[in-house]
Each structure stands twice: as structure tokens, then as C-alpha cells.
Design a protein around this motif. Structure first.
Motif, PDB file in Angstrom:
ATOM      1  N   GLU A   1       0.823  -1.317  -0.061  1.00  0.00           N
ATOM      2  CA  GLU A   1       0.158  -0.091  -0.051  1.00  0.00           C
ATOM      3  C   GLU A   1       1.007   1.115  -0.051  1.00  0.00           C
ATOM      4  OE1 GLU A   1      -2.569   0.020   3.288  1.00  0.00           O
ATOM      5  OE2 GLU A   1      -2.898  -2.256   3.110  1.00  0.00           O
ATOM      6  N   PRO A   2       0.391   2.426  -0.231  1.00  0.00           N
ATOM      7  CA  PRO A   2       1.314   3.534  -0.586  1.00  0.00           C
ATOM      8  C   PRO A   2       1.796   3.938   0.799  1.00  0.00           C
ATOM      9  CG  PRO A   2      -0.971   3.955  -1.112  1.00  0.00           C
ATOM     10  CD  PRO A   2      -0.822   2.651  -0.938  1.00  0.00           C
ATOM     11  N   TYR A   3       1.311   3.767   1.744  1.00  0.00           N
ATOM     12  CA  TYR A   3       1.542   4.372   3.037  1.00  0.00           C
ATOM     13  C   TYR A   3       1.708   3.159   4.142  1.00  0.00           C
ATOM     14  CZ  TYR A   3       0.809   8.787   1.025  1.00  0.00           C
ATOM     15  OH  TYR A   3       0.838   9.986   0.307  1.00  0.00           O
ATOM     16  N   GLU A   4       2.236   1.914   3.959  1.00  0.00           N
ATOM     17  CA  GLU A   4       2.530   1.127   4.979  1.00  0.00           C
ATOM     18  C   GLU A   4       3.876   1.390   5.699  1.00  0.00           C
ATOM     19  OE1 GLU A   4       1.390  -3.135   4.377  1.00  0.00           O
ATOM     20  OE2 GLU A   4       1.244  -2.814   2.494  1.00  0.00           O
ATOM     21  N   LEU A   5       3.721   2.268   6.740  1.00  0.00           N
ATOM     22  CA  LEU A   5       4.981   2.624   7.468  1.00  0.00           C
ATOM     23  C   LEU A   5       4.853   2.397   8.758  1.00  0.00           C
ATOM     24  CD1 LEU A   5       4.721   6.196   5.659  1.00  0.00           C
ATOM     25  CD2 LEU A   5       6.041   4.283   5.035  1.00  0.00           C
ATOM     26  N   ASP A   6       6.324   2.236   9.161  1.00  0.00           N
ATOM     27  CA  ASP A   6       6.627   1.846  10.471  1.00  0.00           C
ATOM     28  C   ASP A   6       7.116   3.027  11.395  1.00  0.00           C
ATOM     29  OD1 ASP A   6       7.564   0.708  12.968  1.00  0.00           O
ATOM     30  OD2 ASP A   6       8.964  -0.880  12.008  1.00  0.00           O
ATOM     31  N   PRO A   7       6.290   3.345  12.437  1.00  0.00           N
ATOM     32  CA  PRO A   7       6.575   4.626  12.900  1.00  0.00           C
ATOM     33  C   PRO A   7       7.999   4.641  13.631  1.00  0.00           C
ATOM     34  CG  PRO A   7       4.791   3.430  14.143  1.00  0.00           C
ATOM     35  CD  PRO A   7       4.961   2.792  12.688  1.00  0.00           C
ATOM     36  N   ARG A   8       8.538   3.387  14.240  1.00  0.00           N
ATOM     37  CA  ARG A   8       9.755   3.121  14.769  1.00  0.00           C
ATOM     38  C   ARG A   8      10.842   3.596  13.944  1.00  0.00           C
ATOM     39  NH1 ARG A   8       9.256  -3.003  16.203  1.00  0.00           N
ATOM     40  NH2 ARG A   8       8.434  -2.819  13.972  1.00  0.00           N
ATOM     41  N   MET A   9      10.731   3.720  12.633  1.00  0.00           N
ATOM     42  CA  MET A   9      11.763   4.135  11.739  1.00  0.00           C
ATOM     43  C   MET A   9      11.849   5.460  11.618  1.00  0.00           C
ATOM     44  SD  MET A   9      11.287   1.591   8.393  1.00  0.00           S
ATOM     45  CE  MET A   9      12.386   2.327   7.512  1.00  0.00           C
ATOM     46  N   PHE A  10      10.943   6.319  12.059  1.00  0.00           N
ATOM     47  CA  PHE A  10      10.888   7.836  11.544  1.00  0.00           C
ATOM     48  C   PHE A  10      11.141   8.782  12.836  1.00  0.00           C
ATOM     49  CE2 PHE A  10       8.865   5.318   8.445  1.00  0.00           C
ATOM     50  CZ  PHE A  10       9.315   6.048   7.070  1.00  0.00           C
ATOM     51  N   ASP A  11      11.762   9.783  12.531  1.00  0.00           N
ATOM     52  CA  ASP A  11      11.861  10.811  13.649  1.00  0.00           C
ATOM     53  C   ASP A  11      11.001  11.788  13.413  1.00  0.00           C
ATOM     54  OD1 ASP A  11      13.148  12.465  15.571  1.00  0.00           O
ATOM     55  OD2 ASP A  11      14.704  12.980  14.469  1.00  0.00           O
ATOM     56  N   GLY A  12       9.830  11.742  13.998  1.00  0.00           N
ATOM     57  CA  GLY A  12       8.830  12.411  13.714  1.00  0.00           C
ATOM     58  C   GLY A  12       7.469  11.969  13.646  1.00  0.00           C
ATOM     59  N   THR A  13       6.210  12.319  13.305  1.00  0.00           N
ATOM     60  CA  THR A  13       5.127  11.715  13.526  1.00  0.00           C
ATOM     61  C   THR A  13       4.390  11.629  12.127  1.00  0.00           C
ATOM     62  OG1 THR A  13       4.326  13.009  15.487  1.00  0.00           O
ATOM     63  CG2 THR A  13       2.559  11.875  14.318  1.00  0.00           C
ATOM     64  N   LEU A  14       3.996  10.281  11.791  1.00  0.00           N
ATOM     65  CA  LEU A  14       3.537   9.971  10.539  1.00  0.00           C
ATOM     66  C   LEU A  14       2.176  10.567  10.495  1.00  0.00           C
ATOM     67  CD1 LEU A  14       4.665   6.281  10.311  1.00  0.00           C
ATOM     68  CD2 LEU A  14       5.683   8.156   9.028  1.00  0.00           C
ATOM     69  N   PRO A  15       1.618  10.678   9.152  1.00  0.00           N
ATOM     70  CA  PRO A  15       0.146  11.179   8.766  1.00  0.00           C
ATOM     71  C   PRO A  15      -0.815  10.150   9.606  1.00  0.00           C
ATOM     72  CG  PRO A  15       1.247  10.672   6.856  1.00  0.00           C
ATOM     73  CD  PRO A  15       2.370  10.819   8.002  1.00  0.00           C
ATOM     74  N   SER A  16      -1.991  10.761   9.848  1.00  0.00           N
ATOM     75  CA  SER A  16      -3.001   9.710  10.508  1.00  0.00           C
ATOM     76  C   SER A  16      -3.440   8.573   9.500  1.00  0.00           C
ATOM     77  CB  SER A  16      -4.300  10.516  11.061  1.00  0.00           C
ATOM     78  OG  SER A  16      -4.678  11.208   9.831  1.00  0.00           O
ATOM     79  N   PHE A  17      -3.230   8.901   8.371  1.00  0.00           N
ATOM     80  CA  PHE A  17      -3.788   8.048   7.334  1.00  0.00           C
ATOM     81  C   PHE A  17      -2.634   6.725   7.159  1.00  0.00           C
ATOM     82  CE2 PHE A  17      -1.888  11.849   4.873  1.00  0.00           C
ATOM     83  CZ  PHE A  17      -0.809  11.136   4.334  1.00  0.00           C
ATOM     84  N   ALA A  18      -1.745   6.866   7.608  1.00  0.00           N
ATOM     85  CA  ALA A  18      -0.680   5.652   7.108  1.00  0.00           C
ATOM     86  C   ALA A  18      -1.239   4.427   8.022  1.00  0.00           C
ATOM     87  CB  ALA A  18       0.783   6.226   7.983  1.00  0.00           C
ATOM     88  N   ASN A  19      -0.857   3.315   7.491  1.00  0.00           N
ATOM     89  CA  ASN A  19      -1.370   2.072   7.826  1.00  0.00           C
ATOM     90  C   ASN A  19       0.295   1.558   8.784  1.00  0.00           C
ATOM     91  OD1 ASN A  19      -1.958  -0.450   8.523  1.00  0.00           O
ATOM     92  ND2 ASN A  19      -2.387  -0.999   6.326  1.00  0.00           N
ATOM     93  N   ILE A  20      -0.046   1.857  10.181  1.00  0.00           N
ATOM     94  CA  ILE A  20       1.291   1.451  10.778  1.00  0.00           C
ATOM     95  C   ILE A  20       1.180   0.208  11.756  1.00  0.00           C
ATOM     96  CG2 ILE A  20       1.760   3.978  11.373  1.00  0.00           C
ATOM     97  CD1 ILE A  20       0.267   3.312  14.179  1.00  0.00           C
TER      98      ILE A  20
END
Length: 278
Positions: free
Chosen positions: A70-89
């Protein structure tokens, strides 16, 4: 090229152009970071162009961006900051480190030295993921308009040590159709039959039934069919050196024959009405 067949071939994981900035972010050496590539799959299927079907192949590596998600299957542990609410975490793929921006390559090796900025992750999606899928979607739509149907063959490779659950069987090829959801049964059966007749050990859907691309673009009721093919890397590449072996040329020829026979099957045996309606 002039398209003469209702097929579109796609190789989303064979890209091998690694940006210097990406390599600088990684803790892996230049060989290890390539472990999740579908090595040379674009070259294995290059002959389909002469048969009258287009081939879309990623140039960017899967370790940098995976368009079979999917376009936004993202792991919040990888990022320095807050992912957008629509991300599939919360997807299983994210949990396994294999989201749209992967955290791991094969053998569970961490890619990055530190965290990425949210802007970096979203930029890859906007600049590369979305244009890639826009191109693939356009190719499929144009094929459907021209022929009244479109058959997507999503081309991948798998590690040589993959086994079918419940036994020691090591398949040469796996045909995935999302357990009958993404393509007409006739197409799946034909793919398995043709590859088997060429001497390969072929199974269906296990352990790979098809990823996001197969699921997203396969709409058999609308005449849009998607099959995934996984090829055992042991047939054609040395997984330690990542160099082609003597089996590469034979496999490439066989896959060209497979593609040609699939096209003939659709052209002669199924016909427009059956494929468009199933």
C-alpha cells in the motif's frame, strides 16, 4: 513498441540503482543491501516485448521503496517525527519490517543506521511510488480499452531455500492468484500447466499468493486479471555472489516460451467473452 497482446508484464523488485545518499544512510555493505532484490527478473522477462507485450521494470531498489505495498504502510519506529494519520502502521508487513519503506532486507538485516525523517519517507512515496503506479495503471487501462481485457503478470523471484508448508518440496515456480480472487481460474491453471510442461516444479499460492499489486489490480469480473509468478533464484543466480549462473539463458528462453504460450492460450482457447466475464 506496438502492443499486440492483452498482457502487461511488471517487475517491481528488480531495480538495482542504489542512490549514494541511500547507501550512506545504510549500515549494510553493497552486497548485503541487495539481498531483497528480485535479481535480473527484468532481464529474464525482456523477451515479452518482442512478443507484443509491454514490460514495466523498476530502476530503484526494493530496499529503498517497495511499490508492492500500500502507498503508506509505514513503521513509526523508523521515523523521527509523527507519521500522518492515514498511514497504515499496523499491517503484518509493517510488523515484519517490510513496509513501503522497508526496515529490513532478507535474513532480517536492518537497513538503516538511524531514523529517517518523515519528510524523506513521504517524499519517496510522492516522487516515485505514485508515478510508478500511475504508469502501471495507465498501461493496464490502455490494454483493457484496446483488447477488452487485460492480464497483468507480476514478476518476482524467491530465495532458493523456500519450501512448501508441510513438506520438503522446493518449488521452481509459484503462481499466485490470491486464492482465485485476482484472476480467472483458466489463466492460473494454464500458467501452472505450461510451466510444468517445460519441466518445472510448480505450485499455486503457497507460500506466495500475490502481494498488493496482484490484489489491487486483479478484477476478473471486469476483465482485469493479475497473476504473480515467483521464480526460484537457485535456477539462475548465485545467491552469495549475486552473479548469473549457467542456468540463466535457459530459464530466460523458457520464460519467453511460457509468455508466448500464455498469449496463445488467451488468443485461441478462451476468447474475449469468457475472459471478460469471469
Amino acid at each position: 513498441m506496438q502492443q499486440t497482446e492483452p498482457f502487461v508484464f511488471n517487475s517491481p523488485h528488480s531495480g538495482r540503482v542504489y542512490p549514494d545518499a541511500f547507501l550512506a544512510m545504510s549500515r549494510l555493505d553493497r552486497t548485503s543491501i541487495r539481498r531483497s532484490e528480485d535479481h535480473y527478473v527484468d532481464e529474464l522477462f525482456a523477451g515479452v516485448i518482442q512478443l507484443g507485450a509491454p514490460l514495466l521494470a523498476a530502476q530503484f531498489p526494493r530496499a529503498w521503496l517497495d511499490v508492492n505495498r500500500e502507498p503508506y504502510e509505514l513503521d513509526p519506529r523508523m521515523f523521527d517525527g509523527t507519521l500522518p494519520s492515514f498511514a497504515n502502521i499496523g499491517s503484518m508487513r509493517v510488523a515484519g519490517g517490510l513496509g513501503t519503506i522497508p526496515r529490513l532486507v532478507a535474513e532480517n538485516m536492518d537497513i538503516y543506521r538511524g531514523r529517517l525523517s518523515v519528510e524523506e519517507g513521504l517524499s519517496r512515496i510522492e516522487r516515485v511510488y505514485r508515478p510508478y503506479h500511475a504508469t502501471l495503471r495507465r498501461m493496464i487501462a490502455q490494454t483493457h480499452v484496446q483488447f477488452g481485457k487485460a492480464i497483468l503478470i507480476d514478476c518476482h523471484s524467491m530465495p532458493a531455500n523456500i519450501r512448501v508448508a508441510g513438506g520438503n518440496r522446493r518449488p521452481d515456480m509459484i503462481i499466485g492468484d490470491r486464492y482465485g480472487v485476482s484472476a480467472a481460474h483458466d489463466l492460473s491453471h494454464a500458467a501452472v500447466s505450461i510451466l510444468s510442461s517445460l519441466g518445472y516444479n510448480v505450485v499455486r499460492n503457497k507460500p506466495y499468493a500475490g502481494g498488493f499489486i496482484t490484489e489491487h489490480y486483479g478484477r476478473p469480473a471486469r476483465g482485469l486479471h493479475a497473476l504473480q509468478i515467483e521464480i526460484n533464484r537457485g535456477l539462475y543466480v548465485n545467491e552469495d555472489t549475486l552473479e548469473k549462473t549457467a542456468g540463466f539463458d535457459l530459464l530466460k528462453a523458457d520464460l519467453g516460451e511460457f509468455a508466448g504460450e500464455m498469449m496463445a492460450h488467451v488468443r485461441e482457447d478462451l476468447g474475449d467473452d469468457r475472459l471478460a466475464a469471469e
